[in-house]
Design a protein around this motif. Sequence first.
Motif, short mmCIF file in Angstrom:
data_model
loop_
_atom_site.label_atom_id
_atom_site.label_comp_id
_atom_site.label_asym_id
_atom_site.label_seq_id
_atom_site.Cartn_x
_atom_site.Cartn_y
_atom_site.Cartn_z
N LYS A 206 17.94 42.36 -19.23
CA LYS A 206 16.83 42.79 -18.38
C LYS A 206 15.49 42.57 -19.09
O LYS A 206 14.54 42.10 -18.48
CB LYS A 206 16.97 44.26 -18.00
N LEU A 207 15.42 42.89 -20.39
CA LEU A 207 14.19 42.65 -21.14
C LEU A 207 13.84 41.17 -21.17
O LEU A 207 12.68 40.79 -21.02
CB LEU A 207 14.33 43.18 -22.57
N ILE A 208 14.85 40.33 -21.36
CA ILE A 208 14.61 38.89 -21.40
C ILE A 208 14.17 38.39 -20.03
O ILE A 208 13.24 37.59 -19.92
CB ILE A 208 15.87 38.15 -21.91
N VAL A 209 14.81 38.88 -18.96
CA VAL A 209 14.41 38.50 -17.61
C VAL A 209 12.98 38.95 -17.34
O VAL A 209 12.16 38.19 -16.81
CB VAL A 209 15.39 39.07 -16.56
N ASP A 210 12.64 40.18 -17.75
CA ASP A 210 11.27 40.68 -17.57
C ASP A 210 10.27 39.81 -18.32
O ASP A 210 9.19 39.55 -17.83
CB ASP A 210 11.16 42.14 -18.05
N LYS A 211 10.66 39.36 -19.53
CA LYS A 211 9.80 38.47 -20.30
C LYS A 211 9.52 37.19 -19.52
O LYS A 211 8.40 36.71 -19.48
CB LYS A 211 10.50 38.08 -21.61
N TRP A 212 10.58 36.64 -18.92
CA TRP A 212 10.41 35.38 -18.20
C TRP A 212 9.62 35.56 -16.91
O TRP A 212 8.93 34.64 -16.48
CB TRP A 212 11.75 34.69 -17.95
N LYS B 83 7.05 37.52 -16.67
CA LYS B 83 5.68 37.45 -17.17
C LYS B 83 5.31 36.02 -17.55
O LYS B 83 4.22 35.54 -17.23
CB LYS B 83 5.50 38.37 -18.38
N LYS B 84 6.23 35.32 -18.22
CA LYS B 84 5.95 33.93 -18.62
C LYS B 84 5.74 33.04 -17.40
O LYS B 84 4.89 32.16 -17.42
CB LYS B 84 7.07 33.39 -19.50
N ARG B 85 6.53 33.24 -16.36
CA ARG B 85 6.35 32.42 -15.14
C ARG B 85 5.00 32.69 -14.51
O ARG B 85 4.34 31.76 -14.03
CB ARG B 85 7.48 32.69 -14.15
N LYS B 86 4.57 33.95 -14.52
CA LYS B 86 3.24 34.27 -13.98
C LYS B 86 2.16 33.60 -14.83
O LYS B 86 1.23 33.00 -14.30
CB LYS B 86 3.04 35.79 -13.95
N ASP B 87 2.31 33.69 -16.16
CA ASP B 87 1.37 33.03 -17.06
C ASP B 87 1.36 31.52 -16.84
O ASP B 87 0.30 30.88 -16.85
CB ASP B 87 1.71 33.32 -18.53
N LEU B 88 2.55 30.95 -16.64
CA LEU B 88 2.65 29.50 -16.41
C LEU B 88 1.97 29.11 -15.10
O LEU B 88 1.28 28.09 -15.04
CB LEU B 88 4.12 29.10 -16.39
N ALA C 18 2.53 23.53 -20.96
CA ALA C 18 3.22 24.11 -19.80
C ALA C 18 4.64 23.55 -19.68
O ALA C 18 5.60 24.28 -19.41
CB ALA C 18 2.43 23.84 -18.52
N PHE C 19 4.79 22.26 -19.92
CA PHE C 19 6.10 21.61 -19.86
C PHE C 19 7.05 22.22 -20.88
O PHE C 19 8.19 22.55 -20.56
CB PHE C 19 5.96 20.11 -20.09
N PHE C 20 6.60 22.40 -22.11
CA PHE C 20 7.47 22.95 -23.14
C PHE C 20 7.80 24.41 -22.88
O PHE C 20 8.90 24.87 -23.21
CB PHE C 20 6.88 22.73 -24.53
N THR C 21 6.90 25.14 -22.27
CA THR C 21 7.21 26.51 -21.87
C THR C 21 8.33 26.50 -20.84
O THR C 21 9.27 27.30 -20.90
CB THR C 21 5.96 27.21 -21.31
N MET C 22 8.26 25.59 -19.89
CA MET C 22 9.31 25.48 -18.87
C MET C 22 10.63 25.03 -19.49
O MET C 22 11.70 25.50 -19.11
CB MET C 22 8.87 24.52 -17.76
N MET C 23 10.57 24.13 -20.47
CA MET C 23 11.80 23.70 -21.15
C MET C 23 12.43 24.86 -21.91
O MET C 23 13.65 24.96 -22.00
CB MET C 23 11.52 22.52 -22.09
N SER C 24 11.60 25.74 -22.46
CA SER C 24 12.11 26.93 -23.13
C SER C 24 12.90 27.78 -22.14
O SER C 24 13.98 28.29 -22.46
CB SER C 24 10.94 27.72 -23.71
N CYS C 25 12.38 27.91 -20.93
CA CYS C 25 13.08 28.65 -19.88
C CYS C 25 14.41 27.97 -19.57
O CYS C 25 15.44 28.63 -19.45
CB CYS C 25 12.20 28.72 -18.63
N ALA C 26 14.39 26.66 -19.46
CA ALA C 26 15.62 25.92 -19.15
C ALA C 26 16.66 26.09 -20.26
O ALA C 26 17.85 26.30 -19.98
CB ALA C 26 15.30 24.43 -18.96
#
Length: 117
Positions: free
Chosen positions: A25-31, A33-38, A79-87
Amino acid sequence: MRYTKNVVFAERNTIQHTNANNERKLIVDKWVKKRKDLTNRLRRIEGQIRGIQRQLENGEECEAIAAQMAAARKAMDKAFFTMMSCAMSQELEKHAVMTDDMETGVEDITRILAKYA
């Protein structure tokens, strides 16, 4: 005695499962926020691109336009590398429970790629 051992094991297993769910849940919450930042980052890049288009239309110096293009490209790379981190995180989660250490490792790899790419 056997009943007690099973109960203790079940309680430990429940606690471990609960801890894993809390970490997830913490990791999902982090993402989230990261998606909003992205999304916000992409909006800024979009503004940069519009600015570059205006520069072209106004006949500004090529070097000034090139500098803005380089800045927009670097922002897009980040932005691309942030998305790759998510992937990478999503792929790892398919095979194991993602821990904070694993998430930190993925973030470190992403930071290094963004810095030197």
